[in-house]
Write a protein that holds these residues in place. Structure first.
Motif, PDB file in Angstrom:
ATOM      1  N   ARG A  16       0.812  -1.220   0.000  1.00 44.04           N
ATOM      2  CA  ARG A  16       0.000   0.000   0.000  1.00 44.04           C
ATOM      3  C   ARG A  16       0.843   1.267   0.000  1.00 44.04           C
ATOM      4  O   ARG A  16       0.299   2.362   0.120  1.00 44.04           O
ATOM      5  CB  ARG A  16      -0.918   0.009   1.218  1.00 44.04           C
ATOM      6  N   GLY A  17       2.153   1.137  -0.113  1.00 40.21           N
ATOM      7  CA  GLY A  17       3.011   2.312  -0.209  1.00 40.21           C
ATOM      8  C   GLY A  17       3.642   2.748   1.091  1.00 40.21           C
ATOM      9  O   GLY A  17       4.251   3.825   1.146  1.00 40.21           O
ATOM     10  N   ILE A  18       3.527   1.940   2.158  1.00 41.91           N
ATOM     11  CA  ILE A  18       4.144   2.297   3.440  1.00 41.91           C
ATOM     12  C   ILE A  18       5.641   2.016   3.350  1.00 41.91           C
ATOM     13  O   ILE A  18       6.055   0.882   3.110  1.00 41.91           O
ATOM     14  CB  ILE A  18       3.518   1.500   4.602  1.00 41.91           C
ATOM     15  N   LYS A  19       6.460   3.053   3.553  1.00 41.15           N
ATOM     16  CA  LYS A  19       7.910   2.895   3.475  1.00 41.15           C
ATOM     17  C   LYS A  19       8.575   2.944   4.848  1.00 41.15           C
ATOM     18  O   LYS A  19       9.649   2.372   5.026  1.00 41.15           O
ATOM     19  CB  LYS A  19       8.499   4.000   2.589  1.00 41.15           C
ATOM     20  N   TYR A  20       7.957   3.626   5.822  1.00 38.06           N
ATOM     21  CA  TYR A  20       8.558   3.747   7.150  1.00 38.06           C
ATOM     22  C   TYR A  20       7.455   3.673   8.207  1.00 38.06           C
ATOM     23  O   TYR A  20       6.297   4.040   7.951  1.00 38.06           O
ATOM     24  CB  TYR A  20       9.315   5.077   7.309  1.00 38.06           C
ATOM     25  N   VAL A  21       7.838   3.197   9.400  1.00 42.66           N
ATOM     26  CA  VAL A  21       6.957   3.227  10.568  1.00 42.66           C
ATOM     27  C   VAL A  21       7.755   3.803  11.730  1.00 42.66           C
ATOM     28  O   VAL A  21       8.955   3.551  11.862  1.00 42.66           O
ATOM     29  CB  VAL A  21       6.414   1.822  10.920  1.00 42.66           C
ATOM     30  N   LYS A  22       7.071   4.592  12.570  1.00 40.68           N
ATOM     31  CA  LYS A  22       7.716   5.225  13.718  1.00 40.68           C
ATOM     32  C   LYS A  22       7.151   4.644  15.005  1.00 40.68           C
ATOM     33  O   LYS A  22       5.931   4.501  15.153  1.00 40.68           O
ATOM     34  CB  LYS A  22       7.492   6.739  13.699  1.00 40.68           C
ATOM     35  N   ALA A  23       8.054   4.321  15.930  1.00 41.04           N
ATOM     36  CA  ALA A  23       7.661   3.792  17.231  1.00 41.04           C
ATOM     37  C   ALA A  23       8.319   4.622  18.326  1.00 41.04           C
ATOM     38  O   ALA A  23       9.341   5.275  18.105  1.00 41.04           O
ATOM     39  CB  ALA A  23       8.057   2.323  17.361  1.00 41.04           C
ATOM     40  N   ASP A  24       7.724   4.583  19.523  1.00 42.70           N
ATOM     41  CA  ASP A  24       8.243   5.351  20.649  1.00 42.70           C
ATOM     42  C   ASP A  24       9.430   4.628  21.275  1.00 42.70           C
ATOM     43  O   ASP A  24       9.349   3.431  21.601  1.00 42.70           O
ATOM     44  CB  ASP A  24       7.144   5.561  21.685  1.00 42.70           C
ATOM     45  N   THR A  25      10.525   5.344  21.464  1.00 39.75           N
ATOM     46  CA  THR A  25      11.760   4.732  21.957  1.00 39.75           C
ATOM     47  C   THR A  25      11.613   4.229  23.388  1.00 39.75           C
ATOM     48  O   THR A  25      12.002   3.094  23.710  1.00 39.75           O
ATOM     49  CB  THR A  25      12.911   5.748  21.880  1.00 39.75           C
ATOM     50  N   GLN A  26      11.075   5.049  24.268  1.00 46.41           N
ATOM     51  CA  GLN A  26      10.984   4.664  25.680  1.00 46.41           C
ATOM     52  C   GLN A  26      10.112   3.430  25.868  1.00 46.41           C
ATOM     53  O   GLN A  26      10.466   2.507  26.602  1.00 46.41           O
ATOM     54  CB  GLN A  26      10.435   5.837  26.499  1.00 46.41           C
ATOM     55  N   ARG A  27       8.991   3.398  25.186  1.00 48.26           N
ATOM     56  CA  ARG A  27       8.111   2.232  25.300  1.00 48.26           C
ATOM     57  C   ARG A  27       8.769   0.988  24.700  1.00 48.26           C
ATOM     58  O   ARG A  27       8.634  -0.116  25.232  1.00 48.26           O
ATOM     59  CB  ARG A  27       6.798   2.527  24.589  1.00 48.26           C
ATOM     60  N   PHE A  28       9.508   1.149  23.607  1.00 45.66           N
ATOM     61  CA  PHE A  28      10.176   0.012  22.977  1.00 45.66           C
ATOM     62  C   PHE A  28      11.229  -0.585  23.901  1.00 45.66           C
ATOM     63  O   PHE A  28      11.431  -1.803  23.929  1.00 45.66           O
ATOM     64  CB  PHE A  28      10.817   0.465  21.663  1.00 45.66           C
ATOM     65  N   ILE A  29      11.901   0.267  24.677  1.00 48.17           N
ATOM     66  CA  ILE A  29      12.959  -0.215  25.569  1.00 48.17           C
ATOM     67  C   ILE A  29      12.385  -0.755  26.873  1.00 48.17           C
ATOM     68  O   ILE A  29      12.787  -1.823  27.351  1.00 48.17           O
ATOM     69  CB  ILE A  29      13.972   0.917  25.836  1.00 48.17           C
ATOM     70  N   GLU A  30      11.432  -0.037  27.464  1.00 50.79           N
ATOM     71  CA  GLU A  30      10.937  -0.409  28.787  1.00 50.79           C
ATOM     72  C   GLU A  30       9.820  -1.449  28.741  1.00 50.79           C
ATOM     73  O   GLU A  30       9.676  -2.234  29.676  1.00 50.79           O
ATOM     74  CB  GLU A  30      10.446   0.851  29.515  1.00 50.79           C
ATOM     75  N   ASP A  31       9.021  -1.448  27.698  1.00 51.86           N
ATOM     76  CA  ASP A  31       7.903  -2.397  27.610  1.00 51.86           C
ATOM     77  C   ASP A  31       7.866  -3.010  26.211  1.00 51.86           C
ATOM     78  O   ASP A  31       6.938  -2.761  25.430  1.00 51.86           O
ATOM     79  CB  ASP A  31       6.588  -1.674  27.919  1.00 51.86           C
ATOM     80  N   PRO A  32       8.872  -3.800  25.846  1.00 49.06           N
ATOM     81  CA  PRO A  32       8.936  -4.321  24.466  1.00 49.06           C
ATOM     82  C   PRO A  32       7.803  -5.272  24.120  1.00 49.06           C
ATOM     83  O   PRO A  32       7.419  -5.379  22.960  1.00 49.06           O
ATOM     84  CB  PRO A  32      10.302  -5.023  24.424  1.00 49.06           C
ATOM     85  N   GLN A  33       7.255  -5.985  25.123  1.00 49.99           N
ATOM     86  CA  GLN A  33       6.188  -6.936  24.827  1.00 49.99           C
ATOM     87  C   GLN A  33       4.916  -6.254  24.340  1.00 49.99           C
ATOM     88  O   GLN A  33       4.072  -6.884  23.709  1.00 49.99           O
ATOM     89  CB  GLN A  33       5.882  -7.771  26.077  1.00 49.99           C
ATOM     90  N   SER A  34       4.758  -4.966  24.649  1.00 54.96           N
ATOM     91  CA  SER A  34       3.583  -4.256  24.157  1.00 54.96           C
ATOM     92  C   SER A  34       3.683  -3.965  22.666  1.00 54.96           C
ATOM     93  O   SER A  34       2.672  -3.675  22.020  1.00 54.96           O
ATOM     94  CB  SER A  34       3.418  -2.938  24.919  1.00 54.96           C
ATOM     95  N   TYR A  35       4.896  -4.043  22.112  1.00 51.53           N
ATOM     96  CA  TYR A  35       5.097  -3.806  20.689  1.00 51.53           C
ATOM     97  C   TYR A  35       5.138  -5.102  19.881  1.00 51.53           C
ATOM     98  O   TYR A  35       4.547  -5.199  18.813  1.00 51.53           O
ATOM     99  CB  TYR A  35       6.404  -3.038  20.455  1.00 51.53           C
TER     100      TYR A  35
END
Length: 419
Positions: A332-351
């Protein structure tokens, strides 16, 4: 064989000569002459026969050699095709895919083993624990429900966002007080610039600048937000064009919302503008929140697909989860996705259910770039490097800065249709 034939010819010639001398009564010289002529005639005939046979044999051999050469040529062509096919195979990509699959499989097996161990430990603990005492009879609490309801209502009132009046944006557009800022997105670990987020701000008296959440309302029925986003796309195309001319090509990520996609005529005008310069389409990306993207209507998706068809990329901001169908998103043309750094580090299972070190490889398999946003300290960058995250952005890396005047060009005032 040829010697035997020559021997019989000589015998026949002698027989003819003797017959002519004794039987016909010719003299000796005539008999010798007859013998020589007969021998010469026989040798000429035999030589012609041998020559014809040799020519036929040579013709057959030449035909066989030509057939063999044809077979060799076809074999060489097949081998050439095989060599070209093997040379075009990118072994490194296949090895990376295999390594990524093995890494993901190892992570899943490790997590499964840990989960099984925890379950077995919990079962063993429960088996060894004494039986719990009987629970006391529940007491009636008629006022607890109403008290909890009042508390939740009070919390919702406190957390409710106060909507911003649309007049702030209308005045800023009419007076030309909308300023463009750029915040870089860098690659890790070299911190080279991948592109820039185009960040609009509104200047106020006293050199005060309002951020987007301070002048953009939650909803708009006047078309003012659509006018702002149209201006952002036009200015982004202008900046990309000027940077290409200056020999400093760059990519820009422009925020959009429902307001622009609901205005089909405006989208068609912007598509025509961007299509007129092919160098702009490859460097222009439209950014939209992932939650809003998932709720797009059919008409809004059709408007967004007009940009995708001409080569404009899409970036999903504030993704709620990385458990996405990236293959479908890339289609569908999606080239990039942005995620929150703090949540990715502290709560990775939510991602994601994968280990942090495997997430980037998993997303990369589908040619989608993973950008970690809101980096606020150096320790986070070190953790992202350990997890092989390719791109990052945040105040710690670089805050938004004004666009150079030579790239922005002349500021234009926009008269809102609400007036």
């Amino acid at each position: 064989m040829r010697a035997l034939i020559s021997f019989f010819i000589l015998v026949a010639c002698l027989s003819v000569g003797i017959t002519a001398y004794f039987g016909l009564g010719v003299n000796l010289m005539d008999a010798i002459l007859v013998t020589g002529l007969f021998a010469l005639t026989c040798f000429v005939i035999i030589e012609a026969m041998f020559r014809r046979r040799t020519e036929k044999y040579l013709a057959q051999r030449v035909s066989e050699i030509a057939q063999q050469l044809g077979v060799v040529a076809r074999t060489n062509e097949i081998m050439s095709d095989q060599v070209n096919y093997l040379s075009n195979i990118n072994v490194n990509n296949r090895l990376e895919d295999v390594e990524a699959d093995i890494s993901v499989l190892g992570t899943v097996i490790r997590e499964l083993a840990e989960a099984v161990a925890e379950v077995e430990e919990a079962q063993a603990t429960q088996a060894m624990a004494p039986p719990p005492p009987p629970a006391p009879a529940p007491q009636s609490a008629p006022n607890v429900s109403s008290i909890n309801t009042q508390k939740r209502h009070a919390e919702n009132v406190d957390e409710e966002e106060v909507d911003v009046p649309i007049s702030i944006l209308q005045d800023a557009l009419a007076e030309g007080r909308v300023r463009q800022y750029l915040q870089p997105i860098v690659t890790l670990p070299h911190r080279r610039t991948l592109g820039y987020d185009l960040v609009p701000k509104v200047s106020q008296p006293g050199s005060k600048l309002l951020s987007a959440h301070e002048f953009l309302p939650n909803s708009d029925r006047t078309g003012t937000i659509s006018e702002l986003e149209q201006m952002l796309v036009r200015q982004a195309a202008n900046i990309i064009h000027r940077s290409n001319i200056a020999g400093e090509p760059t990519s820009l990520f422009v925020p959009i919302s429902y307001s622009l996609l609901n205005d089909v005529d405006a989208c068609e005008r912007l598509v025509d503008l961007v299509r007129s310069n092919r160098a702009v389409t490859a460097s222009l990306f439209l950014t939209m929140e992932e939650e809003k993207y998932s709720r797009l209507s059919d008409n809004q998706r059709a408007a967004l697909s007009m940009f995708v068809k001409i080569g404009v990329g899409i970036c999903l901001d504030k993704v709620r989860s990385l458990r996405l169908n990236f293959q479908d998103l890339y289609a569908r043309g999606i080239k990039y996705v942005k995620a929150d750094t703090q949540r990715f580090i502290e709560d990775p299972q939510s991602y994601s259910d994968l280990h942090n070190a495997d997430v980037a490889d998993f997303v990369k398999r589908y040619d989608v770039g993973l950008i970690m946003d809101n980096v606020v300290q150096e320790e986070q960058i070190l953790m992202l490097l350990d997890d092989k995250i390719p791109f990052a952005q945040g105040e710690h890396i670089a805050p938004p800065s004004p666009v150079r005047p030579d790239l922005l060009g002349e500021q234009q005032k926009v008269q809102s249709t609400a007036y």
